[in-house]
Design an enzyme around this catalytic site. Structure first.
Site, PDB file in Angstrom:
ATOM      1  N   GLU A 192     -15.603  10.030  -3.546  1.00 43.24           N
ATOM      2  CA  GLU A 192     -16.248   9.762  -4.820  1.00 43.24           C
ATOM      3  C   GLU A 192     -16.706  11.050  -5.496  1.00 43.24           C
ATOM      4  OE1 GLU A 192     -16.202   6.984  -6.237  1.00 43.24           O
ATOM      5  OE2 GLU A 192     -16.031   5.426  -4.707  1.00 43.24           O
ATOM      6  N   ASP A 329      -5.090   2.831  -2.499  1.00 46.06           N
ATOM      7  CA  ASP A 329      -4.510   2.920  -3.829  1.00 46.06           C
ATOM      8  C   ASP A 329      -4.216   4.330  -4.346  1.00 46.06           C
ATOM      9  OD1 ASP A 329      -7.262   3.298  -3.810  1.00 46.06           O
ATOM     10  OD2 ASP A 329      -7.707   1.777  -5.304  1.00 46.06           O
ATOM     11  N   GLU A 443     -12.133 -10.196  -8.564  1.00 45.76           N
ATOM     12  CA  GLU A 443     -11.844  -9.049  -7.711  1.00 45.76           C
ATOM     13  C   GLU A 443     -10.652  -9.305  -6.781  1.00 45.76           C
ATOM     14  OE1 GLU A 443     -13.496  -5.147  -6.268  1.00 45.76           O
ATOM     15  OE2 GLU A 443     -13.362  -6.259  -8.126  1.00 45.76           O
ATOM     16  N   GLU A 506      -8.777  -1.146 -13.749  1.00 45.61           N
ATOM     17  CA  GLU A 506      -7.378  -1.018 -13.327  1.00 45.61           C
ATOM     18  C   GLU A 506      -6.402  -1.811 -14.182  1.00 45.61           C
ATOM     19  OE1 GLU A 506     -10.011   0.362 -10.306  1.00 45.61           O
ATOM     20  OE2 GLU A 506      -9.905  -1.645 -11.200  1.00 45.61           O
TER      21      GLU A 506
END
Length: 605
Positions: A192, A329, A443, A506
Protein backbone atom coordinates in the site's frame (compact mmCIF):
# COMPACT_ATOMS: atom_id res chain seq x y z
CA UNK A 1 41.22 30.03 -30.75
CA UNK A 2 44.26 32.35 -30.81
CA UNK A 3 46.99 29.70 -31.10
CA UNK A 4 49.68 32.38 -30.82
CA UNK A 5 48.69 33.05 -27.21
CA UNK A 6 48.35 29.35 -26.25
CA UNK A 7 51.79 29.10 -24.52
CA UNK A 8 50.89 31.96 -22.16
CA UNK A 9 47.49 30.37 -21.35
CA UNK A 10 48.92 26.87 -20.85
CA UNK A 11 49.69 27.10 -17.09
CA UNK A 12 46.17 28.42 -16.42
CA UNK A 13 44.59 25.67 -18.52
CA UNK A 14 46.62 22.99 -16.74
CA UNK A 15 45.56 24.38 -13.38
CA UNK A 16 41.91 24.41 -14.44
CA UNK A 17 42.15 20.83 -15.66
CA UNK A 18 43.76 19.66 -12.39
CA UNK A 19 41.08 21.45 -10.36
CA UNK A 20 38.35 19.82 -12.46
CA UNK A 21 39.87 16.37 -11.93
CA UNK A 22 40.10 17.05 -8.18
CA UNK A 23 36.46 18.18 -8.07
CA UNK A 24 35.19 15.22 -10.10
CA UNK A 25 37.16 12.79 -7.93
CA UNK A 26 35.64 14.13 -4.73
CA UNK A 27 32.16 14.18 -6.24
CA UNK A 28 32.66 10.56 -7.25
CA UNK A 29 33.88 9.64 -3.78
CA UNK A 30 30.98 11.37 -2.07
CA UNK A 31 28.52 9.57 -4.33
CA UNK A 32 30.23 6.22 -3.79
CA UNK A 33 29.93 6.65 -0.04
CA UNK A 34 26.40 8.00 -0.16
CA UNK A 35 23.54 5.54 0.49
CA UNK A 36 21.74 7.10 -2.49
CA UNK A 37 24.16 6.89 -5.44
CA UNK A 38 23.11 8.84 -8.52
CA UNK A 39 24.23 6.65 -11.36
CA UNK A 40 23.12 8.26 -14.59
CA UNK A 41 20.59 6.23 -16.52
CA UNK A 42 20.26 6.33 -20.28
CA UNK A 43 18.63 9.63 -21.29
CA UNK A 44 15.94 7.81 -23.27
CA UNK A 45 14.48 6.56 -19.99
CA UNK A 46 14.77 9.80 -18.04
CA UNK A 47 13.37 13.27 -18.63
CA UNK A 48 16.28 14.75 -16.69
CA UNK A 49 19.32 16.12 -18.47
CA UNK A 50 21.34 15.79 -15.25
CA UNK A 51 21.15 13.08 -12.59
CA UNK A 52 18.91 13.70 -9.62
CA UNK A 53 20.34 16.00 -7.00
CA UNK A 54 18.87 15.57 -3.51
CA UNK A 55 17.98 18.69 -1.52
CA UNK A 56 20.64 20.13 0.81
CA UNK A 57 21.05 18.11 3.99
CA UNK A 58 19.37 19.87 6.88
CA UNK A 59 19.66 19.14 10.57
CA UNK A 60 15.94 18.78 11.15
CA UNK A 61 16.28 16.41 14.08
CA UNK A 62 14.53 13.56 12.27
CA UNK A 63 15.83 10.12 11.39
CA UNK A 64 16.39 9.61 7.65
CA UNK A 65 16.13 6.17 6.07
CA UNK A 66 19.09 6.70 3.75
CA UNK A 67 21.34 6.90 6.82
CA UNK A 68 20.39 3.46 8.10
CA UNK A 69 23.33 1.03 7.77
CA UNK A 70 22.84 -1.81 5.28
CA UNK A 71 23.31 -5.34 6.60
CA UNK A 72 23.34 -7.09 3.24
CA UNK A 73 25.05 -4.77 0.72
CA UNK A 74 24.84 -5.55 -2.98
CA UNK A 75 27.95 -6.41 -4.95
CA UNK A 76 26.56 -4.94 -8.14
CA UNK A 77 23.43 -3.34 -9.57
CA UNK A 78 21.38 -4.37 -12.58
CA UNK A 79 20.94 -1.11 -14.52
CA UNK A 80 17.93 0.10 -16.45
CA UNK A 81 17.89 -1.18 -20.03
CA UNK A 82 19.66 1.23 -22.33
CA UNK A 83 18.83 2.27 -25.85
CA UNK A 84 16.14 4.10 -27.72
CA UNK A 85 12.62 2.98 -26.73
CA UNK A 86 10.95 0.81 -29.34
CA UNK A 87 8.16 2.29 -31.49
CA UNK A 88 5.29 0.51 -29.75
CA UNK A 89 1.83 0.16 -31.33
CA UNK A 90 -0.66 2.94 -30.71
CA UNK A 91 -2.92 2.22 -27.75
CA UNK A 92 -5.66 4.82 -28.04
CA UNK A 93 -8.32 4.99 -30.70
CA UNK A 94 -7.96 7.78 -33.25
CA UNK A 95 -10.90 9.92 -32.21
CA UNK A 96 -12.62 12.04 -34.82
CA UNK A 97 -14.41 15.39 -34.48
CA UNK A 98 -17.02 15.74 -31.73
CA UNK A 99 -20.44 17.23 -32.36
CA UNK A 100 -21.55 20.24 -30.33
CA UNK A 101 -24.35 18.20 -28.75
CA UNK A 102 -22.01 15.39 -27.69
CA UNK A 103 -19.53 17.90 -26.27
CA UNK A 104 -22.24 19.59 -24.22
CA UNK A 105 -23.37 16.28 -22.70
CA UNK A 106 -19.81 15.15 -22.03
CA UNK A 107 -18.78 18.38 -20.32
CA UNK A 108 -21.94 18.41 -18.22
CA UNK A 109 -21.17 14.93 -16.96
CA UNK A 110 -17.53 15.77 -16.37
CA UNK A 111 -18.55 18.82 -14.35
CA UNK A 112 -20.72 16.67 -12.08
CA UNK A 113 -17.80 14.31 -11.41
CA UNK A 114 -15.57 17.29 -10.60
CA UNK A 115 -18.19 18.68 -8.20
CA UNK A 116 -18.23 15.35 -6.39
CA UNK A 117 -14.45 15.40 -6.04
CA UNK A 118 -14.42 19.00 -4.80
CA UNK A 119 -17.05 18.24 -2.17
CA UNK A 120 -15.09 15.26 -0.83
CA UNK A 121 -11.76 17.11 -0.98
CA UNK A 122 -13.05 20.18 0.84
CA UNK A 123 -14.56 17.99 3.55
CA UNK A 124 -11.24 16.18 3.93
CA UNK A 125 -9.44 19.52 4.11
CA UNK A 126 -11.76 20.83 6.83
CA UNK A 127 -12.21 17.71 8.95
CA UNK A 128 -9.23 15.39 8.35
CA UNK A 129 -6.36 17.45 6.97
CA UNK A 130 -3.06 15.52 7.11
CA UNK A 131 -4.81 12.38 8.34
CA UNK A 132 -5.10 9.30 6.15
CA UNK A 133 -8.86 9.33 5.63
CA UNK A 134 -12.04 11.23 6.28
CA UNK A 135 -14.96 9.41 7.87
CA UNK A 136 -17.66 10.67 5.50
CA UNK A 137 -20.62 10.50 7.90
CA UNK A 138 -19.19 11.54 11.28
CA UNK A 139 -16.45 13.76 9.87
CA UNK A 140 -13.87 12.10 12.11
CA UNK A 141 -10.29 11.60 10.82
CA UNK A 142 -8.70 8.17 10.45
CA UNK A 143 -5.10 6.95 10.47
CA UNK A 144 -5.15 3.65 8.63
CA UNK A 145 -2.22 3.80 6.18
CA UNK A 146 0.77 4.76 8.28
CA UNK A 147 -0.47 8.19 9.33
CA UNK A 148 1.13 9.84 6.31
CA UNK A 149 -1.91 11.69 4.91
CA UNK A 150 -2.89 8.98 2.44
CA UNK A 151 -5.86 10.85 0.99
CA UNK A 152 -3.78 13.99 0.48
CA UNK A 153 -0.94 12.22 -1.35
CA UNK A 154 -3.29 9.92 -3.28
CA UNK A 155 -5.30 12.92 -4.54
CA UNK A 156 -2.41 15.15 -5.65
CA UNK A 157 -2.51 14.09 -9.30
CA UNK A 158 -6.32 14.07 -9.35
CA UNK A 159 -6.29 17.74 -8.32
CA UNK A 160 -3.84 18.53 -11.10
CA UNK A 161 -5.80 16.56 -13.72
CA UNK A 162 -9.06 18.31 -12.76
CA UNK A 163 -7.32 21.69 -13.08
CA UNK A 164 -7.61 22.42 -9.37
CA UNK A 165 -4.15 23.99 -9.34
CA UNK A 166 -4.59 26.11 -6.20
CA UNK A 167 -5.72 23.04 -4.27
CA UNK A 168 -2.77 21.11 -5.70
CA UNK A 169 -0.30 23.78 -4.59
CA UNK A 170 -1.71 23.83 -1.08
CA UNK A 171 -1.63 20.02 -0.85
CA UNK A 172 1.89 19.80 -2.29
CA UNK A 173 3.17 22.37 0.20
CA UNK A 174 1.63 20.37 3.04
CA UNK A 175 2.98 17.06 1.71
CA UNK A 176 6.54 18.34 2.02
CA UNK A 177 6.18 18.15 5.81
CA UNK A 178 5.05 14.51 5.99
CA UNK A 179 7.58 12.60 8.07
CA UNK A 180 8.24 9.09 6.78
CA UNK A 181 10.75 8.56 9.58
CA UNK A 182 7.94 7.50 11.90
CA UNK A 183 4.45 6.01 11.62
CA UNK A 184 1.22 5.69 13.55
CA UNK A 185 1.25 1.96 12.79
CA UNK A 186 3.66 -0.59 14.28
CA UNK A 187 3.48 -2.62 11.06
CA UNK A 188 3.58 -0.88 7.68
CA UNK A 189 2.00 -2.44 4.60
CA UNK A 190 4.72 -1.96 1.99
CA UNK A 191 2.44 -2.76 -0.94
CA UNK A 192 0.00 0.00 0.00
CA UNK A 193 2.85 2.39 0.78
CA UNK A 194 4.34 1.78 -2.65
CA UNK A 195 1.19 2.17 -4.75
CA UNK A 196 -0.34 5.07 -2.80
CA UNK A 197 2.60 7.14 -1.58
CA UNK A 198 5.45 6.42 -3.98
CA UNK A 199 3.04 6.24 -6.91
CA UNK A 200 1.27 9.40 -5.74
CA UNK A 201 4.42 11.48 -5.45
CA UNK A 202 5.85 10.22 -8.74
CA UNK A 203 2.66 11.08 -10.62
CA UNK A 204 2.48 14.50 -8.98
CA UNK A 205 6.04 15.12 -10.15
CA UNK A 206 5.49 13.77 -13.66
CA UNK A 207 2.45 16.00 -14.13
CA UNK A 208 3.59 19.19 -12.41
CA UNK A 209 7.38 19.09 -12.54
CA UNK A 210 7.44 20.14 -8.86
CA UNK A 211 10.87 19.00 -7.61
CA UNK A 212 9.56 18.77 -4.06
CA UNK A 213 7.34 15.88 -5.11
CA UNK A 214 10.36 14.06 -6.52
CA UNK A 215 12.23 14.61 -3.25
CA UNK A 216 9.32 13.03 -1.36
CA UNK A 217 9.23 10.14 -3.83
CA UNK A 218 12.91 9.50 -3.15
CA UNK A 219 12.26 9.71 0.59
CA UNK A 220 9.55 7.05 0.33
CA UNK A 221 11.71 5.01 -2.06
CA UNK A 222 14.60 5.00 0.40
CA UNK A 223 12.29 3.72 3.11
CA UNK A 224 10.88 0.99 0.87
CA UNK A 225 14.35 -0.20 -0.07
CA UNK A 226 15.14 -0.90 3.58
CA UNK A 227 12.50 -3.66 3.47
CA UNK A 228 14.67 -5.32 0.78
CA UNK A 229 17.70 -5.48 3.10
CA UNK A 230 17.45 -9.24 3.62
CA UNK A 231 19.90 -12.08 2.88
CA UNK A 232 18.33 -12.85 -0.53
CA UNK A 233 17.13 -9.25 -1.11
CA UNK A 234 13.50 -10.34 -1.25
CA UNK A 235 11.27 -7.74 0.46
CA UNK A 236 9.25 -7.84 3.65
CA UNK A 237 5.59 -7.01 2.98
CA UNK A 238 4.29 -6.39 6.52
CA UNK A 239 7.24 -4.44 7.83
CA UNK A 240 8.22 -3.72 11.45
CA UNK A 241 9.61 -0.27 10.78
CA UNK A 242 10.80 0.50 14.33
CA UNK A 243 13.08 -2.53 14.45
CA UNK A 244 14.32 -1.73 10.98
CA UNK A 245 15.07 1.88 11.94
CA UNK A 246 17.09 0.74 14.94
CA UNK A 247 19.35 -1.03 12.47
CA UNK A 248 20.44 -3.61 15.03
CA UNK A 249 18.26 -6.61 14.27
CA UNK A 250 18.86 -8.15 10.85
CA UNK A 251 15.82 -8.73 8.65
CA UNK A 252 14.71 -11.90 6.87
CA UNK A 253 12.14 -12.14 4.09
CA UNK A 254 8.94 -13.87 5.24
CA UNK A 255 8.02 -17.43 4.37
CA UNK A 256 4.48 -16.37 3.50
CA UNK A 257 3.48 -13.51 1.21
CA UNK A 258 0.61 -12.68 -1.11
CA UNK A 259 1.88 -12.83 -4.67
CA UNK A 260 0.58 -9.35 -5.51
CA UNK A 261 2.60 -7.90 -2.64
CA UNK A 262 5.79 -9.39 -4.05
CA UNK A 263 5.10 -8.59 -7.67
CA UNK A 264 3.73 -5.04 -7.57
CA UNK A 265 6.78 -2.86 -7.06
CA UNK A 266 8.00 -2.87 -10.66
CA UNK A 267 6.20 0.12 -12.19
CA UNK A 268 6.86 2.55 -9.35
CA UNK A 269 10.45 1.43 -8.74
CA UNK A 270 11.26 1.60 -12.45
CA UNK A 271 9.88 5.10 -12.79
CA UNK A 272 11.81 6.25 -9.72
CA UNK A 273 15.03 4.92 -11.23
CA UNK A 274 14.22 6.62 -14.53
CA UNK A 275 13.63 10.07 -13.07
CA UNK A 276 16.57 9.95 -10.64
CA UNK A 277 19.13 8.05 -12.69
CA UNK A 278 19.60 5.83 -9.62
CA UNK A 279 19.50 2.15 -10.54
CA UNK A 280 18.94 0.74 -7.04
CA UNK A 281 15.17 0.56 -7.37
CA UNK A 282 15.20 -1.07 -10.78
CA UNK A 283 17.78 -3.56 -9.53
CA UNK A 284 15.49 -4.50 -6.65
CA UNK A 285 12.53 -5.37 -8.86
CA UNK A 286 14.61 -6.98 -11.62
CA UNK A 287 15.67 -9.63 -9.11
CA UNK A 288 12.01 -10.38 -8.34
CA UNK A 289 11.10 -10.47 -12.03
CA UNK A 290 13.80 -13.04 -12.72
CA UNK A 291 12.43 -15.19 -9.92
CA UNK A 292 8.93 -15.02 -11.39
CA UNK A 293 10.20 -15.97 -14.83
CA UNK A 294 12.35 -18.84 -13.60
CA UNK A 295 9.37 -20.55 -11.92
CA UNK A 296 6.48 -19.53 -14.18
CA UNK A 297 6.22 -22.94 -15.85
CA UNK A 298 6.88 -24.89 -12.63
CA UNK A 299 3.76 -23.95 -10.65
CA UNK A 300 0.70 -26.15 -10.14
CA UNK A 301 -0.91 -24.28 -13.06
CA UNK A 302 2.00 -23.49 -15.38
CA UNK A 303 1.94 -19.91 -16.56
CA UNK A 304 0.26 -18.60 -13.39
CA UNK A 305 1.56 -18.08 -9.88
CA UNK A 306 -0.41 -19.08 -6.80
CA UNK A 307 -1.96 -16.61 -4.37
CA UNK A 308 0.64 -17.40 -1.69
CA UNK A 309 4.40 -17.56 -2.29
CA UNK A 310 7.49 -18.01 -0.12
CA UNK A 311 10.08 -15.23 -0.63
CA UNK A 312 12.32 -16.53 2.13
CA UNK A 313 12.97 -19.80 0.31
CA UNK A 314 12.29 -18.20 -3.08
CA UNK A 315 9.58 -20.80 -3.75
CA UNK A 316 6.71 -19.70 -5.99
CA UNK A 317 5.29 -23.17 -6.69
CA UNK A 318 3.79 -24.77 -3.57
CA UNK A 319 0.34 -23.21 -3.14
CA UNK A 320 -2.62 -24.56 -5.13
CA UNK A 321 -4.96 -21.51 -5.25
CA UNK A 322 -4.95 -19.20 -8.28
CA UNK A 323 -6.89 -16.08 -9.29
CA UNK A 324 -6.69 -12.83 -11.22
CA UNK A 325 -8.58 -11.17 -8.38
CA UNK A 326 -7.67 -9.96 -4.92
CA UNK A 327 -4.20 -10.89 -3.63
CA UNK A 328 -2.92 -11.52 -7.19
CA UNK A 329 -4.37 -8.81 -9.43
CA UNK A 330 -1.67 -6.14 -9.78
CA UNK A 331 1.03 -8.75 -10.35
CA UNK A 332 -0.47 -9.54 -13.75
CA UNK A 333 -1.58 -5.96 -14.43
CA UNK A 334 2.02 -4.75 -14.20
CA UNK A 335 3.51 -7.01 -16.89
CA UNK A 336 2.27 -5.06 -19.94
CA UNK A 337 2.58 -1.75 -18.10
CA UNK A 338 6.20 -2.41 -17.15
CA UNK A 339 6.96 -3.46 -20.72
CA UNK A 340 5.64 -0.10 -21.93
CA UNK A 341 7.35 1.90 -19.19
CA UNK A 342 10.68 0.38 -20.23
CA UNK A 343 9.99 1.29 -23.84
CA UNK A 344 9.84 -2.37 -24.86
CA UNK A 345 13.53 -2.80 -24.02
CA UNK A 346 13.10 -5.78 -21.68
CA UNK A 347 11.28 -8.60 -23.50
CA UNK A 348 10.82 -10.64 -20.32
CA UNK A 349 7.65 -8.73 -19.50
CA UNK A 350 6.04 -9.70 -22.77
CA UNK A 351 6.81 -13.35 -22.08
CA UNK A 352 5.41 -13.10 -18.55
CA UNK A 353 2.23 -11.51 -19.90
CA UNK A 354 1.68 -13.88 -22.82
CA UNK A 355 2.18 -17.04 -20.78
CA UNK A 356 0.07 -15.91 -17.84
CA UNK A 357 -2.79 -14.69 -20.01
CA UNK A 358 -2.82 -17.92 -22.04
CA UNK A 359 -3.14 -19.87 -18.78
CA UNK A 360 -5.80 -17.46 -17.50
CA UNK A 361 -7.90 -17.90 -20.63
CA UNK A 362 -7.73 -21.66 -20.25
CA UNK A 363 -8.22 -22.00 -16.50
CA UNK A 364 -9.68 -18.80 -14.97
CA UNK A 365 -12.02 -17.13 -17.44
CA UNK A 366 -15.58 -18.42 -17.67
CA UNK A 367 -18.79 -17.42 -19.39
CA UNK A 368 -21.67 -17.07 -16.91
CA UNK A 369 -25.10 -18.41 -17.78
CA UNK A 370 -27.49 -15.44 -18.00
CA UNK A 371 -31.19 -15.12 -18.89
CA UNK A 372 -30.26 -13.09 -22.00
CA UNK A 373 -27.41 -15.44 -23.03
CA UNK A 374 -25.03 -12.48 -22.82
CA UNK A 375 -21.65 -13.08 -24.48
CA UNK A 376 -19.56 -11.98 -21.49
CA UNK A 377 -16.71 -13.35 -19.38
CA UNK A 378 -15.78 -13.26 -15.72
CA UNK A 379 -12.41 -14.01 -14.17
CA UNK A 380 -12.89 -16.76 -11.61
CA UNK A 381 -10.71 -18.68 -9.19
CA UNK A 382 -9.04 -22.04 -9.66
CA UNK A 383 -7.55 -24.72 -7.49
CA UNK A 384 -5.02 -27.23 -8.72
CA UNK A 385 -6.08 -30.71 -7.59
CA UNK A 386 -4.39 -34.03 -8.21
CA UNK A 387 -7.20 -34.82 -10.64
CA UNK A 388 -6.90 -31.54 -12.54
CA UNK A 389 -7.82 -27.86 -12.25
CA UNK A 390 -11.12 -27.05 -10.51
CA UNK A 391 -12.77 -23.75 -11.46
CA UNK A 392 -14.79 -21.77 -8.96
CA UNK A 393 -17.19 -19.49 -10.83
CA UNK A 394 -16.74 -16.58 -8.47
CA UNK A 395 -16.59 -13.01 -9.76
CA UNK A 396 -14.91 -10.27 -7.74
CA UNK A 397 -15.25 -6.54 -8.20
CA UNK A 398 -11.48 -6.46 -7.85
CA UNK A 399 -11.16 -8.71 -10.90
CA UNK A 400 -13.01 -6.15 -13.02
CA UNK A 401 -9.61 -4.57 -13.74
CA UNK A 402 -8.84 -7.53 -16.01
CA UNK A 403 -10.89 -6.17 -18.91
CA UNK A 404 -8.63 -3.18 -19.14
CA UNK A 405 -5.53 -5.34 -18.71
CA UNK A 406 -6.44 -7.66 -21.59
CA UNK A 407 -7.39 -4.73 -23.83
CA UNK A 408 -4.12 -2.91 -23.08
CA UNK A 409 -2.09 -6.06 -23.60
CA UNK A 410 -3.91 -6.72 -26.85
CA UNK A 411 -3.02 -3.27 -28.15
CA UNK A 412 0.57 -3.29 -26.91
CA UNK A 413 1.35 -6.76 -28.25
CA UNK A 414 -0.83 -6.51 -31.39
CA UNK A 415 -3.28 -9.22 -30.33
CA UNK A 416 -6.86 -8.30 -31.35
CA UNK A 417 -8.24 -11.40 -29.60
CA UNK A 418 -7.07 -10.04 -26.25
CA UNK A 419 -8.82 -6.75 -26.96
CA UNK A 420 -12.00 -8.75 -27.63
CA UNK A 421 -11.56 -10.70 -24.39
CA UNK A 422 -11.03 -7.40 -22.59
CA UNK A 423 -14.33 -6.13 -23.95
CA UNK A 424 -16.20 -9.27 -22.79
CA UNK A 425 -14.65 -9.04 -19.30
CA UNK A 426 -15.57 -5.37 -19.06
CA UNK A 427 -19.09 -6.02 -20.31
CA UNK A 428 -19.54 -8.70 -17.63
CA UNK A 429 -18.88 -6.18 -14.87
CA UNK A 430 -21.23 -3.72 -16.55
CA UNK A 431 -23.84 -6.50 -16.68
CA UNK A 432 -23.32 -7.15 -12.96
CA UNK A 433 -23.83 -3.47 -12.17
CA UNK A 434 -26.94 -3.11 -14.28
CA UNK A 435 -28.62 -6.27 -12.98
CA UNK A 436 -28.33 -5.38 -9.30
CA UNK A 437 -31.40 -3.75 -7.76
CA UNK A 438 -29.57 -0.50 -6.98
CA UNK A 439 -27.30 -0.55 -10.02
CA UNK A 440 -24.04 -1.26 -8.15
CA UNK A 441 -22.08 -4.51 -8.27
CA UNK A 442 -21.24 -6.27 -4.97
CA UNK A 443 -17.74 -7.19 -3.88
CA UNK A 444 -18.03 -10.95 -4.61
CA UNK A 445 -20.72 -13.11 -6.25
CA UNK A 446 -21.14 -16.61 -7.70
CA UNK A 447 -22.55 -17.62 -11.07
CA UNK A 448 -23.22 -20.75 -13.15
CA UNK A 449 -20.28 -21.36 -15.48
CA UNK A 450 -21.21 -22.30 -19.03
CA UNK A 451 -19.62 -25.48 -20.37
CA UNK A 452 -18.34 -23.46 -23.32
CA UNK A 453 -17.19 -19.85 -23.75
CA UNK A 454 -18.52 -19.88 -27.30
CA UNK A 455 -22.08 -21.02 -26.73
CA UNK A 456 -24.38 -20.94 -23.73
CA UNK A 457 -28.15 -21.12 -23.36
CA UNK A 458 -30.07 -20.28 -20.22
CA UNK A 459 -31.39 -23.34 -18.39
CA UNK A 460 -33.68 -22.65 -15.45
CA UNK A 461 -33.26 -26.15 -14.00
CA UNK A 462 -29.48 -25.88 -13.97
CA UNK A 463 -29.66 -22.40 -12.46
CA UNK A 464 -32.09 -23.46 -9.72
CA UNK A 465 -29.91 -26.43 -8.83
CA UNK A 466 -26.85 -24.19 -8.53
CA UNK A 467 -28.71 -21.78 -6.23
CA UNK A 468 -29.82 -24.69 -4.01
CA UNK A 469 -26.28 -26.07 -3.89
CA UNK A 470 -24.85 -22.69 -2.83
CA UNK A 471 -27.58 -22.26 -0.20
CA UNK A 472 -26.95 -25.68 1.35
CA UNK A 473 -28.81 -26.93 4.40
CA UNK A 474 -30.39 -23.52 5.03
CA UNK A 475 -32.54 -24.14 1.93
CA UNK A 476 -34.63 -26.77 3.71
CA UNK A 477 -38.36 -26.08 3.54
CA UNK A 478 -37.79 -23.12 1.21
CA UNK A 479 -38.82 -22.96 -2.42
CA UNK A 480 -36.38 -21.65 -5.03
CA UNK A 481 -38.44 -18.46 -5.35
CA UNK A 482 -38.29 -17.92 -1.59
CA UNK A 483 -34.51 -18.38 -1.62
CA UNK A 484 -34.10 -15.87 -4.43
CA UNK A 485 -36.17 -13.31 -2.53
CA UNK A 486 -34.54 -14.00 0.81
CA UNK A 487 -31.02 -13.70 -0.61
CA UNK A 488 -31.88 -10.80 -2.96
CA UNK A 489 -30.48 -12.70 -5.94
CA UNK A 490 -30.96 -11.17 -9.39
CA UNK A 491 -31.38 -13.73 -12.22
CA UNK A 492 -28.00 -15.23 -13.07
CA UNK A 493 -26.48 -14.76 -9.61
CA UNK A 494 -26.37 -17.99 -7.61
CA UNK A 495 -24.98 -16.39 -4.45
CA UNK A 496 -23.63 -13.09 -3.20
CA UNK A 497 -20.71 -13.87 -0.93
CA UNK A 498 -19.72 -10.30 -0.05
CA UNK A 499 -22.43 -7.68 -0.44
CA UNK A 500 -20.31 -4.58 0.12
CA UNK A 501 -19.42 -1.79 -2.25
CA UNK A 502 -16.47 0.12 -0.81
CA UNK A 503 -16.18 2.79 -3.54
CA UNK A 504 -13.99 0.53 -5.65
CA UNK A 505 -12.70 1.70 -9.08
CA UNK A 506 -12.00 -1.51 -11.00
CA UNK A 507 -15.17 -1.60 -13.09
CA UNK A 508 -14.98 2.04 -14.23
CA UNK A 509 -11.23 1.55 -14.77
CA UNK A 510 -11.87 -1.05 -17.45
CA UNK A 511 -14.81 0.90 -18.91
CA UNK A 512 -12.49 3.92 -19.26
CA UNK A 513 -9.70 1.88 -20.88
CA UNK A 514 -12.08 0.15 -23.30
CA UNK A 515 -13.48 3.55 -24.30
CA UNK A 516 -10.03 4.99 -24.94
CA UNK A 517 -8.95 1.89 -26.88
CA UNK A 518 -12.06 1.25 -28.97
CA UNK A 519 -13.61 4.70 -29.23
CA UNK A 520 -17.01 3.12 -28.51
CA UNK A 521 -19.04 6.01 -27.11
CA UNK A 522 -21.58 3.66 -25.55
CA UNK A 523 -19.04 3.19 -22.77
CA UNK A 524 -19.51 6.85 -21.84
CA UNK A 525 -23.23 6.21 -21.37
CA UNK A 526 -22.43 3.08 -19.35
CA UNK A 527 -20.05 5.11 -17.18
CA UNK A 528 -22.69 7.77 -16.55
CA UNK A 529 -25.27 5.21 -15.43
CA UNK A 530 -22.67 3.68 -13.10
CA UNK A 531 -21.75 7.08 -11.70
CA UNK A 532 -25.35 8.08 -11.04
CA UNK A 533 -26.07 4.77 -9.32
CA UNK A 534 -22.97 4.99 -7.13
CA UNK A 535 -23.67 8.60 -6.23
CA UNK A 536 -27.28 7.79 -5.38
CA UNK A 537 -26.20 5.12 -2.88
CA UNK A 538 -23.04 6.63 -1.39
CA UNK A 539 -23.58 10.39 -1.05
CA UNK A 540 -23.41 11.89 2.43
CA UNK A 541 -23.50 15.46 3.67
CA UNK A 542 -19.69 15.52 3.59
CA UNK A 543 -18.58 13.15 0.83
CA UNK A 544 -19.26 9.51 -0.12
CA UNK A 545 -19.50 6.41 2.04
CA UNK A 546 -18.98 2.69 1.57
CA UNK A 547 -22.06 0.45 1.45
CA UNK A 548 -22.12 -2.71 3.60
CA UNK A 549 -24.90 -4.39 1.57
CA UNK A 550 -25.83 -3.21 -1.93
CA UNK A 551 -28.88 -5.50 -1.93
CA UNK A 552 -30.45 -3.95 1.19
CA UNK A 553 -33.15 -1.30 1.18
CA UNK A 554 -33.66 1.04 4.13
CA UNK A 555 -36.53 3.33 5.01
CA UNK A 556 -35.31 5.84 2.44
CA UNK A 557 -35.23 3.19 -0.28
CA UNK A 558 -31.42 2.95 -0.14
CA UNK A 559 -28.97 0.67 1.70
CA UNK A 560 -27.39 1.81 4.98
CA UNK A 561 -23.88 3.34 4.79
CA UNK A 562 -20.56 2.66 6.50
CA UNK A 563 -18.58 5.59 7.90
CA UNK A 564 -15.60 4.84 5.66
CA UNK A 565 -14.13 6.43 2.52
CA UNK A 566 -10.82 5.03 1.36
CA UNK A 567 -8.43 7.32 -0.46
CA UNK A 568 -8.86 5.40 -3.71
CA UNK A 569 -12.31 7.01 -4.10
CA UNK A 570 -10.51 10.28 -4.94
CA UNK A 571 -7.34 8.74 -6.38
CA UNK A 572 -8.96 6.21 -8.70
CA UNK A 573 -12.73 5.99 -8.93
CA UNK A 574 -13.50 9.67 -9.46
CA UNK A 575 -10.40 10.10 -11.61
CA UNK A 576 -11.52 7.40 -14.03
CA UNK A 577 -15.05 8.83 -14.15
CA UNK A 578 -13.57 12.26 -14.90
CA UNK A 579 -11.19 10.99 -17.57
CA UNK A 580 -13.82 9.08 -19.53
CA UNK A 581 -15.62 12.42 -19.99
CA UNK A 582 -12.40 14.30 -20.83
CA UNK A 583 -10.71 14.99 -24.13
CA UNK A 584 -8.81 11.84 -25.16
CA UNK A 585 -5.43 13.57 -24.96
CA UNK A 586 -5.80 14.22 -21.22
CA UNK A 587 -3.65 11.45 -19.70
CA UNK A 588 -3.37 9.69 -23.04
CA UNK A 589 -2.61 5.99 -22.73
CA UNK A 590 0.05 6.56 -25.39
CA UNK A 591 1.85 8.96 -23.07
CA UNK A 592 1.25 7.56 -19.59
CA UNK A 593 1.13 4.30 -17.69
CA UNK A 594 -1.30 4.27 -14.78
CA UNK A 595 -0.18 2.31 -11.75
CA UNK A 596 -2.63 0.12 -9.86
CA UNK A 597 -3.71 3.17 -7.82
CA UNK A 598 -4.42 5.11 -11.06
CA UNK A 599 -1.36 7.33 -10.69
CA UNK A 600 -0.19 8.34 -14.21
CA UNK A 601 3.54 7.87 -14.81
CA UNK A 602 5.06 9.31 -17.96
CA UNK A 603 6.18 6.85 -20.63
CA UNK A 604 9.70 7.28 -22.07
CA UNK A 605 10.05 8.87 -25.48
Amino acid sequence: MDFANLPRRWPWLVGLALFSIFLLYHLHESRSLSPTPNTVADDSNSPLTNPYQPPPVSDDGHFHWEHRPTHYPLNSLTPLPTGQPKPLPRVQHSFGPESAADREVRLSRQSKVKETLIKAWQSYRIHAWMYDELSPISGQPRTSFGGWAATLVDTLDTLWIMDLKDEFKEAAAAAVHIQFSTSTESTVNMFETNIRYLGGFLAAYDLSGDERMLHKAVEVGNMLLVAFDTPNHMPISRWQWKQAADGIEKQVAPGFMLVSELGSFSVEFTRLSQVTGDHRWYDAIDRITKLFESQQQKTKIPGLWPVVVNPKDMDMTSDRAFTLGGMSDSLYEYFPKEYVLLGGLNPVYERLYQRSMAASIEHLLFRPMTPTNADILFGGDARAEDSGVALEARGQHLTCFAGGMFALGGRIFSNPEHVNIGRKLTDACVWAYENMSHGVMPEIAHFVPCPSKQDCTWDTAIYDAAVLERTGSSAENLSIDEILVQKHLPPGFTDIDDRRYILRPEAIESVFILYRITGDKSYQDVAWRMFESILNLTSTELANAAIPDVTATGSDGKPPKDDRMESFWLAETLKYFYLIFSEPDLISLDQYVLNTEAHPLRRPT
